[in-house]
Motif scaffolding. Sequence first.
Motif, PDB file in Angstrom:
ATOM      1  N   ASP A  41     -11.356  23.552  -6.233  1.00 27.51           N
ATOM      2  CA  ASP A  41     -11.623  22.207  -6.537  1.00 27.51           C
ATOM      3  C   ASP A  41     -10.868  21.527  -5.532  1.00 27.51           C
ATOM      4  O   ASP A  41     -11.238  20.452  -4.812  1.00 27.51           O
ATOM      5  CB  ASP A  41     -11.658  21.700  -8.114  1.00 27.51           C
ATOM      6  N   GLY A  65     -15.933  26.249  -0.455  1.00 30.81           N
ATOM      7  CA  GLY A  65     -17.211  26.740  -0.848  1.00 30.81           C
ATOM      8  C   GLY A  65     -17.278  28.243  -1.246  1.00 30.81           C
ATOM      9  O   GLY A  65     -17.965  28.799  -2.023  1.00 30.81           O
ATOM     10  N   TRP A  73      -8.849  18.110  -0.628  1.00 30.87           N
ATOM     11  CA  TRP A  73     -10.166  18.429  -1.230  1.00 30.87           C
ATOM     12  C   TRP A  73     -11.443  18.121  -0.120  1.00 30.87           C
ATOM     13  O   TRP A  73     -11.019  17.769   0.680  1.00 30.87           O
ATOM     14  CB  TRP A  73     -10.292  17.343  -2.541  1.00 30.87           C
ATOM     15  N   PRO A  74     -12.498  18.679  -0.573  1.00 31.62           N
ATOM     16  CA  PRO A  74     -13.444  19.036   0.243  1.00 31.62           C
ATOM     17  C   PRO A  74     -14.683  17.702   0.287  1.00 31.62           C
ATOM     18  O   PRO A  74     -14.507  16.705  -0.461  1.00 31.62           O
ATOM     19  CB  PRO A  74     -14.392  19.839  -0.414  1.00 31.62           C
ATOM     20  N   GLY A  75     -15.248  17.263   1.391  1.00 36.17           N
ATOM     21  CA  GLY A  75     -16.143  16.472   1.338  1.00 36.17           C
ATOM     22  C   GLY A  75     -15.658  15.004   1.762  1.00 36.17           C
ATOM     23  O   GLY A  75     -14.405  14.887   1.904  1.00 36.17           O
ATOM     24  N   ARG A  76     -16.535  13.965   1.708  1.00 26.65           N
ATOM     25  CA  ARG A  76     -16.218  12.557   2.224  1.00 26.65           C
ATOM     26  C   ARG A  76     -16.200  11.700   1.026  1.00 26.65           C
ATOM     27  O   ARG A  76     -15.936  10.570   1.293  1.00 26.65           O
ATOM     28  CB  ARG A  76     -17.295  11.979   3.220  1.00 26.65           C
ATOM     29  N   GLY A  77     -16.439  12.268  -0.071  1.00 31.69           N
ATOM     30  CA  GLY A  77     -16.472  11.479  -1.323  1.00 31.69           C
ATOM     31  C   GLY A  77     -15.000  11.233  -2.052  1.00 31.69           C
ATOM     32  O   GLY A  77     -14.222  11.616  -1.539  1.00 31.69           O
ATOM     33  N   GLY A 111     -12.934  18.156   8.368  1.00 31.66           N
ATOM     34  CA  GLY A 111     -14.248  18.153   7.552  1.00 31.66           C
ATOM     35  C   GLY A 111     -13.389  17.854   6.048  1.00 31.66           C
ATOM     36  O   GLY A 111     -14.410  17.961   5.198  1.00 31.66           O
ATOM     37  N   LEU A 112     -12.073  17.842   5.853  1.00 27.91           N
ATOM     38  CA  LEU A 112     -11.583  17.710   4.525  1.00 27.91           C
ATOM     39  C   LEU A 112     -10.937  16.311   4.341  1.00 27.91           C
ATOM     40  O   LEU A 112     -10.434  15.898   5.251  1.00 27.91           O
ATOM     41  CB  LEU A 112     -10.662  18.916   4.364  1.00 27.91           C
ATOM     42  N   GLN A 113     -10.711  16.054   3.194  1.00 25.82           N
ATOM     43  CA  GLN A 113      -9.707  14.918   2.876  1.00 25.82           C
ATOM     44  C   GLN A 113      -8.431  15.204   2.345  1.00 25.82           C
ATOM     45  O   GLN A 113      -8.499  16.218   1.665  1.00 25.82           O
ATOM     46  CB  GLN A 113     -10.378  13.851   1.962  1.00 25.82           C
TER      47      GLN A 113
END
Length: 298
Positions: free
Chosen positions: A143, A138, A272-276, A155-157
Amino acid sequence: MTSSRLPPLNALRAFEAAARHLSVKDAAQELCVTPGAVSQMIKSLEQHLGVALFLRVNRGIQLTDAGHGYLPPVRNAFRQILAASARVAQPPESRVLTLSTTAFFASAWLIPRLHDFHARHPEIDLQLVTSNALAAFGRDGADIAIRHGLGRYAGLQSEHLLTVEVVPVASAGLVAKLGMPAGARELLRWPRVHDEARNGWQLWFAAQGVEDAGMPRGPAFDDGSLLLQAVAAGQGAGLLPVAMVQDDVAAGRLVRLAGDAWLEEFGYYLVWPGRGAMPEKARVFRDWLLESGLGEPA
């Protein structure tokens, strides 16, 4: 004449443009149609409403009282449509893919191959940010990131990309002082330098069948280049990728203390960030990394 039907949108656009310019010709240029087409659309709108919107005077036009009253709500309606469209429209994906990686990985593997990525994917502009700390997605605008370690980041993938050959090395001076170790267990008595997570040596000893390696002691570095400098300065034995030390070993500055090892979990990861799901442009880059034979000599 009143009607419950909406006026034709093109006719409303012609009316608004003509009213703004007070010129059928200028409205036609803006809308990329002929003046005759603008006049016809205005006429159809006036017929739909049953009222004249313009007066034709001295080769020009002026708004009638009805036209003056009609123009503000029509203009406001177009503004509302534009604003609503901007709110719901999917923004175009940026061409720029910002990758955070270590300076060593960028210089030793990535930069010599960038021409191939750009040739295959000219639609993506790769931007490199070098850092040894885990990317703050953030804050630094990255990316994706490539990091060396165990791939466990809260918290990261992450996705495993590559396991590299690692080898324990020490400076020639330290070997002359302590003697060449006869086996892995002898390295337990050596001073050692560590990666930032202090888990490389633990994994290496376990792979050699040494299960009681104890707590890792000694200095740790978040940069492979700094760790290499510490080893070269005689601070201790270091566990480093073969490709990173092969020139120093060939020149006699460093000495291999044991054979190569593959530590399966301890490798390079794409993060990469997030859960998506991974962003599309990041997936394209990931696929190119694997297709390009990640880990092969440049």
